[in-house]
Scaffold this motif. Structure first.
Motif, PDB file in Angstrom:
ATOM      1  N   MET A  83     -31.546 -60.668  59.584  1.00 32.66           N
ATOM      2  CA  MET A  83     -32.757 -61.060  60.282  1.00 32.66           C
ATOM      3  C   MET A  83     -33.695 -59.851  60.336  1.00 32.66           C
ATOM      4  SD  MET A  83     -32.932 -62.743  64.000  1.00 32.66           S
ATOM      5  CE  MET A  83     -34.326 -62.500  65.011  1.00 32.66           C
ATOM      6  N   SER A  84     -34.948 -60.073  59.992  1.00 27.50           N
ATOM      7  CA  SER A  84     -35.917 -58.984  60.007  1.00 27.50           C
ATOM      8  C   SER A  84     -36.957 -59.246  61.093  1.00 27.50           C
ATOM      9  CB  SER A  84     -36.588 -58.839  58.645  1.00 27.50           C
ATOM     10  OG  SER A  84     -37.369 -59.978  58.366  1.00 27.50           O
ATOM     11  N   ILE A  85     -37.591 -58.178  61.510  1.00 22.27           N
ATOM     12  CA  ILE A  85     -38.640 -58.264  62.525  1.00 22.27           C
ATOM     13  C   ILE A  85     -39.946 -58.617  61.825  1.00 22.27           C
ATOM     14  CG2 ILE A  85     -39.976 -56.936  64.197  1.00 22.27           C
ATOM     15  CD1 ILE A  85     -37.457 -55.282  64.719  1.00 22.27           C
ATOM     16  N   GLU A  86     -40.643 -59.619  62.334  1.00 21.43           N
ATOM     17  CA  GLU A  86     -41.916 -60.026  61.764  1.00 21.43           C
ATOM     18  C   GLU A  86     -42.972 -58.973  62.075  1.00 21.43           C
ATOM     19  OE1 GLU A  86     -45.257 -63.576  62.065  1.00 21.43           O
ATOM     20  OE2 GLU A  86     -43.451 -63.700  63.296  1.00 21.43           O
ATOM     21  N   THR A  87     -43.717 -58.582  61.059  1.00 29.98           N
ATOM     22  CA  THR A  87     -44.806 -57.618  61.245  1.00 29.98           C
ATOM     23  C   THR A  87     -46.113 -58.222  60.739  1.00 29.98           C
ATOM     24  OG1 THR A  87     -44.472 -56.560  59.105  1.00 29.98           O
ATOM     25  CG2 THR A  87     -43.265 -55.627  60.989  1.00 29.98           C
ATOM     26  N   GLN A  88     -47.203 -57.653  61.212  1.00 32.16           N
ATOM     27  CA  GLN A  88     -48.546 -57.968  60.726  1.00 32.16           C
ATOM     28  C   GLN A  88     -49.291 -56.658  60.566  1.00 32.16           C
ATOM     29  OE1 GLN A  88     -50.454 -60.590  63.514  1.00 32.16           O
ATOM     30  NE2 GLN A  88     -49.413 -62.406  62.741  1.00 32.16           N
ATOM     31  N   MET A  89     -50.265 -56.674  59.692  1.00 35.70           N
ATOM     32  CA  MET A  89     -51.061 -55.472  59.464  1.00 35.70           C
ATOM     33  C   MET A  89     -52.043 -55.278  60.627  1.00 35.70           C
ATOM     34  SD  MET A  89     -49.583 -54.434  56.853  1.00 35.70           S
ATOM     35  CE  MET A  89     -50.517 -53.038  56.308  1.00 35.70           C
ATOM     36  N   LEU A  90     -52.261 -54.024  60.975  1.00 34.02           N
ATOM     37  CA  LEU A  90     -53.151 -53.648  62.068  1.00 34.02           C
ATOM     38  C   LEU A  90     -54.063 -52.524  61.584  1.00 34.02           C
ATOM     39  CD1 LEU A  90     -53.990 -53.673  65.099  1.00 34.02           C
ATOM     40  CD2 LEU A  90     -52.133 -52.045  65.499  1.00 34.02           C
ATOM     41  N   THR A  91     -55.360 -52.684  61.843  1.00 36.88           N
ATOM     42  CA  THR A  91     -56.353 -51.666  61.514  1.00 36.88           C
ATOM     43  C   THR A  91     -57.306 -51.551  62.693  1.00 36.88           C
ATOM     44  OG1 THR A  91     -56.229 -52.253  59.171  1.00 36.88           O
ATOM     45  CG2 THR A  91     -58.150 -50.990  59.879  1.00 36.88           C
ATOM     46  N   LEU A  92     -57.570 -50.336  63.138  1.00 39.95           N
ATOM     47  CA  LEU A  92     -58.515 -50.106  64.222  1.00 39.95           C
ATOM     48  C   LEU A  92     -58.972 -48.659  64.223  1.00 39.95           C
ATOM     49  CD1 LEU A  92     -56.728 -49.781  67.649  1.00 39.95           C
ATOM     50  CD2 LEU A  92     -55.472 -49.903  65.530  1.00 39.95           C
ATOM     51  N   MET A  93     -59.976 -48.381  65.058  1.00 39.69           N
ATOM     52  CA  MET A  93     -60.449 -47.008  65.255  1.00 39.69           C
ATOM     53  C   MET A  93     -59.866 -46.506  66.568  1.00 39.69           C
ATOM     54  SD  MET A  93     -62.538 -46.032  62.803  1.00 39.69           S
ATOM     55  CE  MET A  93     -63.555 -44.745  63.486  1.00 39.69           C
ATOM     56  N   ILE A  94     -59.245 -45.337  66.535  1.00 42.13           N
ATOM     57  CA  ILE A  94     -58.713 -44.728  67.753  1.00 42.13           C
ATOM     58  C   ILE A  94     -59.259 -43.307  67.835  1.00 42.13           C
ATOM     59  CG2 ILE A  94     -56.660 -44.018  69.036  1.00 42.13           C
ATOM     60  CD1 ILE A  94     -55.117 -46.251  67.681  1.00 42.13           C
ATOM     61  N   ASN A  95     -59.981 -43.051  68.898  1.00 45.72           N
ATOM     62  CA  ASN A  95     -60.555 -41.718  69.125  1.00 45.72           C
ATOM     63  C   ASN A  95     -61.402 -41.258  67.936  1.00 45.72           C
ATOM     64  OD1 ASN A  95     -59.198 -41.760  71.572  1.00 45.72           O
ATOM     65  ND2 ASN A  95     -57.404 -40.753  70.713  1.00 45.72           N
ATOM     66  N   GLY A  96     -62.142 -42.206  67.346  1.00 48.62           N
ATOM     67  CA  GLY A  96     -63.036 -41.896  66.253  1.00 48.62           C
ATOM     68  C   GLY A  96     -62.399 -41.806  64.885  1.00 48.62           C
ATOM     69  N   LYS A  97     -61.112 -42.105  64.784  1.00 53.26           N
ATOM     70  CA  LYS A  97     -60.415 -42.028  63.504  1.00 53.26           C
ATOM     71  C   LYS A  97     -59.860 -43.392  63.120  1.00 53.26           C
ATOM     72  CE  LYS A  97     -59.154 -37.255  64.230  1.00 53.26           C
ATOM     73  NZ  LYS A  97     -58.192 -36.407  64.852  1.00 53.26           N
ATOM     74  N   GLN A  98     -59.996 -43.712  61.835  1.00 53.18           N
ATOM     75  CA  GLN A  98     -59.457 -44.960  61.308  1.00 53.18           C
ATOM     76  C   GLN A  98     -57.933 -44.898  61.318  1.00 53.18           C
ATOM     77  OE1 GLN A  98     -61.349 -47.580  60.049  1.00 53.18           O
ATOM     78  NE2 GLN A  98     -59.545 -48.778  59.626  1.00 53.18           N
ATOM     79  N   VAL A  99     -57.307 -45.941  61.840  1.00 54.84           N
ATOM     80  CA  VAL A  99     -55.853 -46.062  61.832  1.00 54.84           C
ATOM     81  C   VAL A  99     -55.520 -47.360  61.107  1.00 54.84           C
ATOM     82  CG1 VAL A  99     -53.787 -46.386  63.244  1.00 54.84           C
ATOM     83  CG2 VAL A  99     -55.568 -44.787  63.990  1.00 54.84           C
ATOM     84  N   GLY A 100     -54.659 -47.259  60.130  1.00 58.23           N
ATOM     85  CA  GLY A 100     -54.228 -48.438  59.406  1.00 58.23           C
ATOM     86  C   GLY A 100     -55.014 -48.625  58.126  1.00 58.23           C
ATOM     87  N   PRO A 101     -54.654 -49.684  57.425  1.00 58.78           N
ATOM     88  CA  PRO A 101     -53.740 -50.728  57.869  1.00 58.78           C
ATOM     89  C   PRO A 101     -52.285 -50.248  57.903  1.00 58.78           C
ATOM     90  CG  PRO A 101     -54.551 -51.203  55.659  1.00 58.78           C
ATOM     91  CD  PRO A 101     -55.244 -49.963  56.119  1.00 58.78           C
ATOM     92  N   VAL A 102     -51.614 -50.674  58.967  1.00 57.15           N
ATOM     93  CA  VAL A 102     -50.214 -50.334  59.158  1.00 57.15           C
ATOM     94  C   VAL A 102     -49.476 -51.587  59.619  1.00 57.15           C
ATOM     95  CG1 VAL A 102     -50.621 -49.508  61.524  1.00 57.15           C
ATOM     96  CG2 VAL A 102     -48.608 -48.726  60.286  1.00 57.15           C
ATOM     97  N   ALA A 103     -48.267 -51.782  59.128  1.00 60.03           N
ATOM     98  CA  ALA A 103     -47.448 -52.928  59.533  1.00 60.03           C
ATOM     99  C   ALA A 103     -46.863 -52.643  60.914  1.00 60.03           C
ATOM    100  CB  ALA A 103     -46.337 -53.183  58.526  1.00 60.03           C
ATOM    101  N   VAL A 104     -47.149 -53.536  61.860  1.00 57.53           N
ATOM    102  CA  VAL A 104     -46.703 -53.376  63.242  1.00 57.53           C
ATOM    103  C   VAL A 104     -45.983 -54.652  63.666  1.00 57.53           C
ATOM    104  CG1 VAL A 104     -47.490 -53.012  65.625  1.00 57.53           C
ATOM    105  CG2 VAL A 104     -48.647 -51.854  63.743  1.00 57.53           C
ATOM    106  N   PRO A 105     -44.849 -54.525  64.348  1.00 59.84           N
ATOM    107  CA  PRO A 105     -44.142 -55.726  64.798  1.00 59.84           C
ATOM    108  C   PRO A 105     -45.033 -56.622  65.660  1.00 59.84           C
ATOM    109  CG  PRO A 105     -42.742 -53.804  65.065  1.00 59.84           C
ATOM    110  CD  PRO A 105     -44.110 -53.299  64.696  1.00 59.84           C
ATOM    111  N   VAL A 106     -44.965 -57.900  65.409  1.00 63.92           N
ATOM    112  CA  VAL A 106     -45.708 -58.885  66.190  1.00 63.92           C
ATOM    113  C   VAL A 106     -45.214 -58.811  67.640  1.00 63.92           C
ATOM    114  CG1 VAL A 106     -46.112 -61.359  66.531  1.00 63.92           C
ATOM    115  CG2 VAL A 106     -46.103 -60.386  64.216  1.00 63.92           C
ATOM    116  N   GLY A 107     -46.148 -58.745  68.566  1.00 65.53           N
ATOM    117  CA  GLY A 107     -45.802 -58.711  69.986  1.00 65.53           C
ATOM    118  C   GLY A 107     -45.558 -57.331  70.555  1.00 65.53           C
ATOM    119  N   MET A 108     -45.634 -56.292  69.729  1.00 65.53           N
ATOM    120  CA  MET A 108     -45.423 -54.938  70.247  1.00 65.53           C
ATOM    121  C   MET A 108     -46.574 -54.580  71.189  1.00 65.53           C
ATOM    122  SD  MET A 108     -45.265 -51.260  68.275  1.00 65.53           S
ATOM    123  CE  MET A 108     -43.483 -51.105  68.148  1.00 65.53           C
TER     124      MET A 108
END
Length: 181
Positions: free
Chosen positions: A1-26
């Motif tokens: 069984m694997s943990i479901e992930t989705q891609m996440l992209t956002l700006m944090i403190n003026g820096k681009q983060v992602g896309p990164v696979a993050v577990p759904v519901g984290m």
């Protein structure tokens, strides 16, 4: 069984983060801590009541709002721009703090905190409040109640609230355009 992930992209403190696979519901606070080592945002109650985990969402119009990271999952922030406590001060090339914000200085000058656990949430809340005052000043006679409205949901278990409120009051009075007679 694997943990479901989705891609996440956002700006944090003026820096681009992602896309990164993050577990759904984290929860966002776990993403900040575990994926980015941004640990200044604190986990308090886990129910969105204490506001220790508060960060700022930055909007395209220049305004900002408070959001709690313990009750919103990381994917809620997809495509958004946020500021954590690490993004308030100015840092030099080696990561050293070179300048702090007026809110941070006011809190230090008033020794508004003891243990500091709630401070990052108070910095976010007070910063959102001060930015709002610069757009929508309040009457001097309404300042105390405006501060209470802005910071009332933030819980401090050490010093009470007097020093935080005094710091914000003094900063609002000293910042041109925030308070009108």
């Amino acid at each position: 069984m694997s943990i479901e992930t989705q891609m996440l992209t956002l700006m944090i403190n003026g820096k681009q983060v992602g896309p990164v696979a993050v577990p759904v519901g984290m929860p966002m606070i776990d993403f900040l801590h575990d994926y980015l080592n941004l640990t200044g945002t604190h986990f308090g109650c886990g129910q969105g009541i204490c506001h220790a985990c508060t960060i700022m969402e930055l909007h395209a119009d220049g305004s900002s709002t408070e959001l709690r990271t313990c009750i919103f999952d990381a994917h809620f922030f997809n495509g958004k721009s946020i500021r954590t406590i690490e993004g308030h001060a100015t840092h030099g090339p080696s990561g050293e703090v070179t300048d702090i914000t007026p809110v941070q200085k006011a809190f230090i000058d008033h020794f508004s905190f003891q243990c500091g656990y709630c401070t990052s949430g108070f910095v976010a809340g007070a910063t959102v409040f001060m930015e709002r005052l610069q757009r929508e000043p309040v009457k001097r006679s309404d300042l105390e109640s405006a501060i209470e409205d802005a910071l009332n949901d933030h819980i401090c278990r050490c010093t009470g609230y007097v020093r935080y409120y005094e710091a914000v009051r003094d900063l609002a009075l000293a910042t041109p355009g925030c308070v009108v007679d």
